[in-house]
Design a protein around this motif. Structure first.
Motif, PDB file in Angstrom:
ATOM      1  N   ASP A  67      47.186  41.441   9.775  1.00  0.00           N
ATOM      2  CA  ASP A  67      46.579  40.663  10.848  1.00  0.00           C
ATOM      3  C   ASP A  67      45.059  40.610  10.700  1.00  0.00           C
ATOM      4  OD1 ASP A  67      46.268  39.242  13.262  1.00  0.00           O
ATOM      5  OD2 ASP A  67      46.336  41.059  14.464  1.00  0.00           O
ATOM      6  N   CYS A  68      44.427  41.766  10.607  1.00  0.00           N
ATOM      7  CA  CYS A  68      42.957  41.805  10.525  1.00  0.00           C
ATOM      8  C   CYS A  68      42.440  41.135   9.256  1.00  0.00           C
ATOM      9  CB  CYS A  68      42.458  43.246  10.580  1.00  0.00           C
ATOM     10  SG  CYS A  68      42.512  43.972  12.216  1.00  0.00           S
ATOM     11  N   SER A  70      43.904  38.984   7.262  1.00  0.00           N
ATOM     12  CA  SER A  70      44.198  37.549   7.247  1.00  0.00           C
ATOM     13  C   SER A  70      43.255  36.782   8.166  1.00  0.00           C
ATOM     14  CB  SER A  70      45.653  37.304   7.662  1.00  0.00           C
ATOM     15  OG  SER A  70      46.545  37.865   6.731  1.00  0.00           O
ATOM     16  N   ASN A  71      42.930  37.354   9.310  1.00  0.00           N
ATOM     17  CA  ASN A  71      41.994  36.709  10.228  1.00  0.00           C
ATOM     18  C   ASN A  71      40.633  36.533   9.558  1.00  0.00           C
ATOM     19  OD1 ASN A  71      41.129  35.533  12.615  1.00  0.00           O
ATOM     20  ND2 ASN A  71      40.548  37.474  13.518  1.00  0.00           N
ATOM     21  N   TRP A  72      40.162  37.567   8.875  1.00  0.00           N
ATOM     22  CA  TRP A  72      38.890  37.463   8.163  1.00  0.00           C
ATOM     23  C   TRP A  72      38.976  36.451   7.028  1.00  0.00           C
ATOM     24  CZ3 TRP A  72      34.268  38.562   9.703  1.00  0.00           C
ATOM     25  CH2 TRP A  72      34.123  39.457  10.771  1.00  0.00           C
ATOM     26  N   ASP A  93      34.690  32.326  14.728  1.00  0.00           N
ATOM     27  CA  ASP A  93      35.681  33.318  15.130  1.00  0.00           C
ATOM     28  C   ASP A  93      37.058  32.672  15.168  1.00  0.00           C
ATOM     29  OD1 ASP A  93      34.118  35.765  15.743  1.00  0.00           O
ATOM     30  OD2 ASP A  93      33.194  34.483  17.254  1.00  0.00           O
ATOM     31  N   CYS A  94      38.049  33.451  14.803  1.00  0.00           N
ATOM     32  CA  CYS A  94      39.452  33.023  14.879  1.00  0.00           C
ATOM     33  C   CYS A  94      40.261  34.126  15.536  1.00  0.00           C
ATOM     34  CB  CYS A  94      40.018  32.761  13.478  1.00  0.00           C
ATOM     35  SG  CYS A  94      39.278  31.379  12.604  1.00  0.00           S
ATOM     36  N   VAL A  95      41.402  33.748  16.086  1.00  0.00           N
ATOM     37  CA  VAL A  95      42.352  34.708  16.648  1.00  0.00           C
ATOM     38  C   VAL A  95      43.726  34.410  16.059  1.00  0.00           C
ATOM     39  CG1 VAL A  95      41.077  35.101  18.802  1.00  0.00           C
ATOM     40  CG2 VAL A  95      42.808  33.281  18.680  1.00  0.00           C
ATOM     41  N   THR A  96      44.607  35.364  16.180  1.00  0.00           N
ATOM     42  CA  THR A  96      45.959  35.218  15.671  1.00  0.00           C
ATOM     43  C   THR A  96      46.763  34.278  16.559  1.00  0.00           C
ATOM     44  OG1 THR A  96      45.799  37.521  14.958  1.00  0.00           O
ATOM     45  CG2 THR A  96      47.991  36.505  14.903  1.00  0.00           C
ATOM     46  N   PHE A 147      46.098  31.280  12.098  1.00  0.00           N
ATOM     47  CA  PHE A 147      44.918  31.724  12.829  1.00  0.00           C
ATOM     48  C   PHE A 147      44.219  30.507  13.425  1.00  0.00           C
ATOM     49  CE2 PHE A 147      46.186  34.978  10.042  1.00  0.00           C
ATOM     50  CZ  PHE A 147      46.060  36.104  10.829  1.00  0.00           C
ATOM     51  N   ARG A 149      40.895  28.818  15.326  1.00  0.00           N
ATOM     52  CA  ARG A 149      39.454  28.915  15.567  1.00  0.00           C
ATOM     53  C   ARG A 149      39.183  28.777  17.056  1.00  0.00           C
ATOM     54  NH1 ARG A 149      34.793  25.898  12.051  1.00  0.00           N
ATOM     55  NH2 ARG A 149      32.997  26.697  13.237  1.00  0.00           N
TER      56      ARG A 149
END
Length: 164
Positions: A67-68, A70-72, A93-96, A147, A149
């Motif tokens: 998760d972390c 892949s988000n980056w 910034d993105c979130v799952t 993810f 944005r």
């Protein structure tokens, strides 16, 4: 010497348990562009307290790492698509949106895990990321996730009922 991580160049104040540099109890995952220019890579050596079965890594930890990282990866691809350096303003910034994990083989404890991730397809408001987890060069899990944005200020306000 490793290039600075995206976490260090973009969000030193981050508090995420998995990748936030300011979380005193966190794992402090560091994601960097690979020499191939396509993948982001990260390494992590799980402590014994993250066992699921004797001598095996807990699947929840693997999911968090995927998760972390892949988000980056999604955020790094956004910076690249906009021809901007990570850390330049305004911050991306993105979130799952969706986290998918397929466990291929048991993941042994006592082995450094290598995560290799790339954006799959177009980079847009929603971005698909494929993340492979290796233990001693053996593929043990694959993440296939989406993810999104976001503006984190608006996201936090909405989560606490302060929007509008």
């Amino acid at each position: 010497m490793h290039a600075p991580s995206l976490q260090d160049t973009t969000a030193r104040e981050g508090i995420c348990y998995g990748c936030g540099g300011s979380n005193p109890h966190g794992l402090h995952i560091k994601s960097r562009w690979d020499a191939d220019g396509t993948h982001l890579v990260a390494e992590h050596l799980p402590e014994a307290k993250y066992s699921g079965w004797p001598d095996l890594v807990y699947g929840g930890l693997i999911a968090m790492l995927v998760d972390c990282h892949s988000n980056w990866t999604a955020m790094a691809y956004h910076y690249r698509a906009e021809q901007r350096e990570p850390g330049s303003l305004p911050r991306i910034d993105c979130v799952t949106g969706k986290l998918g994990i397929t466990f291929i083989k048991p993941t042994p404890l006592g082995v450094t895990l290598t995560l290799r991730a790339r954006a799959e397809g177009d980079v847009g408001r929603k971005t698909r990321v494929i993340c492979e987890v290796y233990a001693d060069n053996v593929l043990t899990a694959v993440g296939d996730s989406i993810f999104v944005r976001v503006d984190t200020g608006q996201l936090a306000a909405a989560a606490h009922g302060r929007e509008g």
